[in-house]
Scaffold this motif. Structure first.
Motif, PDB file in Angstrom:
ATOM      1  N   GLU A   1      18.151   0.714  -8.852  1.00  0.00           N
ATOM      2  CA  GLU A   1      17.085   0.099  -9.620  1.00  0.00           C
ATOM      3  C   GLU A   1      17.037  -1.392  -9.317  1.00  0.00           C
ATOM      4  O   GLU A   1      18.069  -2.043  -9.199  1.00  0.00           O
ATOM      5  N   VAL A   2      15.827  -1.911  -9.183  1.00  0.00           N
ATOM      6  CA  VAL A   2      15.636  -3.317  -8.842  1.00  0.00           C
ATOM      7  C   VAL A   2      14.748  -3.953  -9.900  1.00  0.00           C
ATOM      8  O   VAL A   2      13.668  -3.434 -10.211  1.00  0.00           O
ATOM      9  N   GLU A   3      15.205  -5.055 -10.475  1.00  0.00           N
ATOM     10  CA  GLU A   3      14.401  -5.845 -11.397  1.00  0.00           C
ATOM     11  C   GLU A   3      14.136  -7.197 -10.764  1.00  0.00           C
ATOM     12  O   GLU A   3      15.018  -7.787 -10.141  1.00  0.00           O
ATOM     13  N   LEU A   4      12.903  -7.689 -10.938  1.00  0.00           N
ATOM     14  CA  LEU A   4      12.522  -8.955 -10.328  1.00  0.00           C
ATOM     15  C   LEU A   4      11.764  -9.796 -11.340  1.00  0.00           C
ATOM     16  O   LEU A   4      10.685  -9.404 -11.801  1.00  0.00           O
ATOM     17  N   ASP A   5      12.335 -10.936 -11.708  1.00  0.00           N
ATOM     18  CA  ASP A   5      11.652 -11.920 -12.555  1.00  0.00           C
ATOM     19  C   ASP A   5      11.070 -12.997 -11.646  1.00  0.00           C
ATOM     20  O   ASP A   5      11.782 -13.547 -10.789  1.00  0.00           O
ATOM     21  N   ILE A   6       9.797 -13.288 -11.833  1.00  0.00           N
ATOM     22  CA  ILE A   6       9.111 -14.257 -10.979  1.00  0.00           C
ATOM     23  C   ILE A   6       8.665 -15.447 -11.821  1.00  0.00           C
ATOM     24  O   ILE A   6       7.991 -15.276 -12.843  1.00  0.00           O
ATOM     25  N   TYR A   7       9.025 -16.641 -11.377  1.00  0.00           N
ATOM     26  CA  TYR A   7       8.605 -17.887 -12.006  1.00  0.00           C
ATOM     27  C   TYR A   7       7.740 -18.645 -11.005  1.00  0.00           C
ATOM     28  O   TYR A   7       8.175 -18.925  -9.888  1.00  0.00           O
ATOM     29  N   ARG A   8       6.516 -18.943 -11.422  1.00  0.00           N
ATOM     30  CA  ARG A   8       5.565 -19.617 -10.532  1.00  0.00           C
ATOM     31  C   ARG A   8       5.217 -20.978 -11.121  1.00  0.00           C
ATOM     32  O   ARG A   8       4.837 -21.087 -12.294  1.00  0.00           O
ATOM     33  N   PHE A   9       5.348 -22.012 -10.302  1.00  0.00           N
ATOM     34  CA  PHE A   9       4.947 -23.362 -10.672  1.00  0.00           C
ATOM     35  C   PHE A   9       3.868 -23.790  -9.675  1.00  0.00           C
ATOM     36  O   PHE A   9       4.059 -23.647  -8.464  1.00  0.00           O
ATOM     37  N   GLU A  10       2.764 -24.285 -10.198  1.00  0.00           N
ATOM     38  CA  GLU A  10       1.661 -24.627  -9.294  1.00  0.00           C
ATOM     39  C   GLU A  10       1.066 -25.974  -9.627  1.00  0.00           C
ATOM     40  O   GLU A  10       0.769 -26.267 -10.792  1.00  0.00           O
ATOM     41  N   LEU A  11       0.898 -26.791  -8.590  1.00  0.00           N
ATOM     42  CA  LEU A  11       0.169 -28.046  -8.701  1.00  0.00           C
ATOM     43  C   LEU A  11      -1.217 -27.822  -8.123  1.00  0.00           C
ATOM     44  O   LEU A  11      -1.357 -27.393  -6.972  1.00  0.00           O
ATOM     45  N   GLY A  12      -2.232 -28.084  -8.936  1.00  0.00           N
ATOM     46  CA  GLY A  12      -3.603 -27.937  -8.470  1.00  0.00           C
ATOM     47  C   GLY A  12      -4.338 -29.267  -8.548  1.00  0.00           C
ATOM     48  O   GLY A  12      -4.259 -29.975  -9.551  1.00  0.00           O
ATOM     49  N   ILE A  13      -5.041 -29.606  -7.482  1.00  0.00           N
ATOM     50  CA  ILE A  13      -5.812 -30.850  -7.431  1.00  0.00           C
ATOM     51  C   ILE A  13      -7.248 -30.492  -7.076  1.00  0.00           C
ATOM     52  O   ILE A  13      -7.495 -29.759  -6.111  1.00  0.00           O
ATOM     53  N   SER A  14      -8.192 -30.998  -7.871  1.00  0.00           N
ATOM     54  CA  SER A  14      -9.606 -30.747  -7.617  1.00  0.00           C
ATOM     55  C   SER A  14     -10.345 -32.070  -7.562  1.00  0.00           C
ATOM     56  O   SER A  14     -10.138 -32.940  -8.422  1.00  0.00           O
ATOM     57  N   TYR A  15     -11.209 -32.202  -6.562  1.00  0.00           N
ATOM     58  CA  TYR A  15     -11.986 -33.435  -6.396  1.00  0.00           C
ATOM     59  C   TYR A  15     -13.477 -33.103  -6.414  1.00  0.00           C
ATOM     60  O   TYR A  15     -13.939 -32.274  -5.617  1.00  0.00           O
ATOM     61  N   ALA A  16     -14.215 -33.707  -7.346  1.00  0.00           N
ATOM     62  CA  ALA A  16     -15.658 -33.493  -7.434  1.00  0.00           C
ATOM     63  C   ALA A  16     -16.358 -34.399  -6.426  1.00  0.00           C
ATOM     64  O   ALA A  16     -16.391 -35.625  -6.588  1.00  0.00           O
ATOM     65  N   ILE A  17     -16.921 -33.789  -5.388  1.00  0.00           N
ATOM     66  CA  ILE A  17     -17.625 -34.553  -4.358  1.00  0.00           C
ATOM     67  C   ILE A  17     -18.941 -35.080  -4.910  1.00  0.00           C
ATOM     68  O   ILE A  17     -19.308 -36.238  -4.698  1.00  0.00           O
ATOM     69  N   ASP A  18     -19.684 -34.214  -5.610  1.00  0.00           N
ATOM     70  CA  ASP A  18     -20.894 -34.606  -6.323  1.00  0.00           C
ATOM     71  C   ASP A  18     -21.078 -33.609  -7.464  1.00  0.00           C
ATOM     72  O   ASP A  18     -20.127 -32.911  -7.833  1.00  0.00           O
ATOM     73  N   ASP A  19     -22.283 -33.519  -8.033  1.00  0.00           N
ATOM     74  CA  ASP A  19     -22.486 -32.636  -9.175  1.00  0.00           C
ATOM     75  C   ASP A  19     -22.584 -31.170  -8.782  1.00  0.00           C
ATOM     76  O   ASP A  19     -22.704 -30.293  -9.641  1.00  0.00           O
ATOM     77  N   ARG A  20     -22.521 -30.852  -7.495  1.00  0.00           N
ATOM     78  CA  ARG A  20     -22.587 -29.470  -7.034  1.00  0.00           C
ATOM     79  C   ARG A  20     -21.326 -29.031  -6.295  1.00  0.00           C
ATOM     80  O   ARG A  20     -20.916 -27.880  -6.396  1.00  0.00           O
ATOM     81  N   TRP A  21     -20.733 -29.924  -5.540  1.00  0.00           N
ATOM     82  CA  TRP A  21     -19.647 -29.543  -4.639  1.00  0.00           C
ATOM     83  C   TRP A  21     -18.315 -30.130  -5.088  1.00  0.00           C
ATOM     84  O   TRP A  21     -18.256 -31.237  -5.629  1.00  0.00           O
ATOM     85  N   ASP A  22     -17.240 -29.376  -4.861  1.00  0.00           N
ATOM     86  CA  ASP A  22     -15.895 -29.871  -5.130  1.00  0.00           C
ATOM     87  C   ASP A  22     -14.931 -29.297  -4.099  1.00  0.00           C
ATOM     88  O   ASP A  22     -15.244 -28.338  -3.384  1.00  0.00           O
ATOM     89  N   ALA A  23     -13.769 -29.893  -4.017  1.00  0.00           N
ATOM     90  CA  ALA A  23     -12.707 -29.424  -3.124  1.00  0.00           C
ATOM     91  C   ALA A  23     -11.438 -29.249  -3.948  1.00  0.00           C
ATOM     92  O   ALA A  23     -11.159 -30.051  -4.851  1.00  0.00           O
ATOM     93  N   THR A  24     -10.671 -28.203  -3.654  1.00  0.00           N
ATOM     94  CA  THR A  24      -9.456 -27.931  -4.412  1.00  0.00           C
ATOM     95  C   THR A  24      -8.285 -27.671  -3.478  1.00  0.00           C
ATOM     96  O   THR A  24      -8.449 -27.131  -2.374  1.00  0.00           O
ATOM     97  N   LEU A  25      -7.113 -28.036  -3.945  1.00  0.00           N
ATOM     98  CA  LEU A  25      -5.860 -27.754  -3.251  1.00  0.00           C
ATOM     99  C   LEU A  25      -4.894 -27.187  -4.272  1.00  0.00           C
ATOM    100  O   LEU A  25      -4.687 -27.779  -5.344  1.00  0.00           O
TER     101      LEU A  25
END
Length: 259
Positions: A1-25
């Motif tokens: 039997e295999v048990e797996l605990d997963i911990y996820r840490f995420e840094l998200g960055i979003s940049y609004a180019i204008d009122d319609r477009w954005d970029a995310t990382l």
């Protein structure tokens, strides 16, 4: 039997180019804590038990693995009032950046009795990613929404591994009892297709999971928001038919800062 605990840490960055477009990382980092045990429902001799334990150690071990997963870089387009007054829509397209650690062919290693690792932190390939969001207010304090996302690997990495196509769709209903506080509930259906090693399907791959979702969000200031979500598995099924997989609950916390 295999048990797996997963911990996820995420840094998200979003940049609004204008009122319609954005970029995310998005930069995710994982801790994967694996624990293994062996049961003997039919007994067996001491030698047979020792051989079973040794064979299990070839595939799965009690160990903890850490590392960055593949990054995601995307461009998004949004528009209001597409589906009616007050509605909002956002669609994005992007690519994964293959920074996550990958492994060598687990099928050939297992067949040869060689120690190997099934856990990977990425696909080792540049994969297209698509996502879509639409929100529909139907009352001053109520709204419905739907979110969908897909990752579509289309070639093998240097080890002959081709990652599974992944899809997620999640409809929700949100209640806004206060201008700074929100509660929402819904479901999330996720599917992972089959993975392949040198063109051979991995019999342990393929998974469908249906979760219920309950979330609470609060705007602490005009710039800082926080949320807490709880996902509980309703139904899961292994598509490969080899190993039985039982999904566990997920707790998610996030903090956002606008500047």
């Amino acid at each position: 039997e295999v048990e797996l605990d997963i911990y996820r840490f995420e840094l998200g960055i979003s940049y609004a180019i204008d009122d319609r477009w954005d970029a995310t990382l998005r930069v995710p980092y994982f801790i994967k804590d694996q624990r293994t045990s062996v049961e003997f429902p039919f007994g067996g001799t001491a030698a047979e038990r020792a051989a079973a334990i040794a064979n299990g150690q070839i595939h799965h071990r009690t160990e903890t693995y850490r590392g960055f997963s593949d990054w995601e870089l995307a461009a998004g387009w949004r528009k209001q009032h597409v589906f009616g007054t007050g509605t909002v829509m956002r669609a994005s397209i992007g690519l994964t950046v293959p920074v996550g650690a990958t492994e060598e062919n687990t099928l050939t290693a297992g067949a040869a009795g060689l120690r190997h690792l099934h856990i990977q932190f990425g696909n080792g390939t540049v994969d297209p990613i698509l996502d879509f969001y639409a929100g529909f207010p139907f009352h001053s304090k109520w709204a419905a929404s739907i979110f969908a996302k897909a990752r579509l690997p289309f070639y093998e990495n240097g080890n002959g591994f081709r990652g599974a196509p992944e899809g997620l769709i999640s409809p929700r209903v949100t209640w806004l009892p206060h201008k700074r506080f929100s509660l929402s509930g819904g479901v999330a259906a996720g599917v992972q297709g089959y993975t392949y090693w040198d063109g051979v399907k991995d019999p342990n791959s393929g998974q469908f999971t249906l979760n219920s979702i309950f979330s609470a969000g609060y705007r602490l200031t005009d710039q800082i928001t926080g949320s807490l979500s709880f996902l509980h598995p309703i139904h899961s099924i292994s598509l490969g038919g080899e190993d039985e997989f039982k999904a566990g609950p997920t707790v998610s916390m996030s903090v956002g800062y606008s500047f």
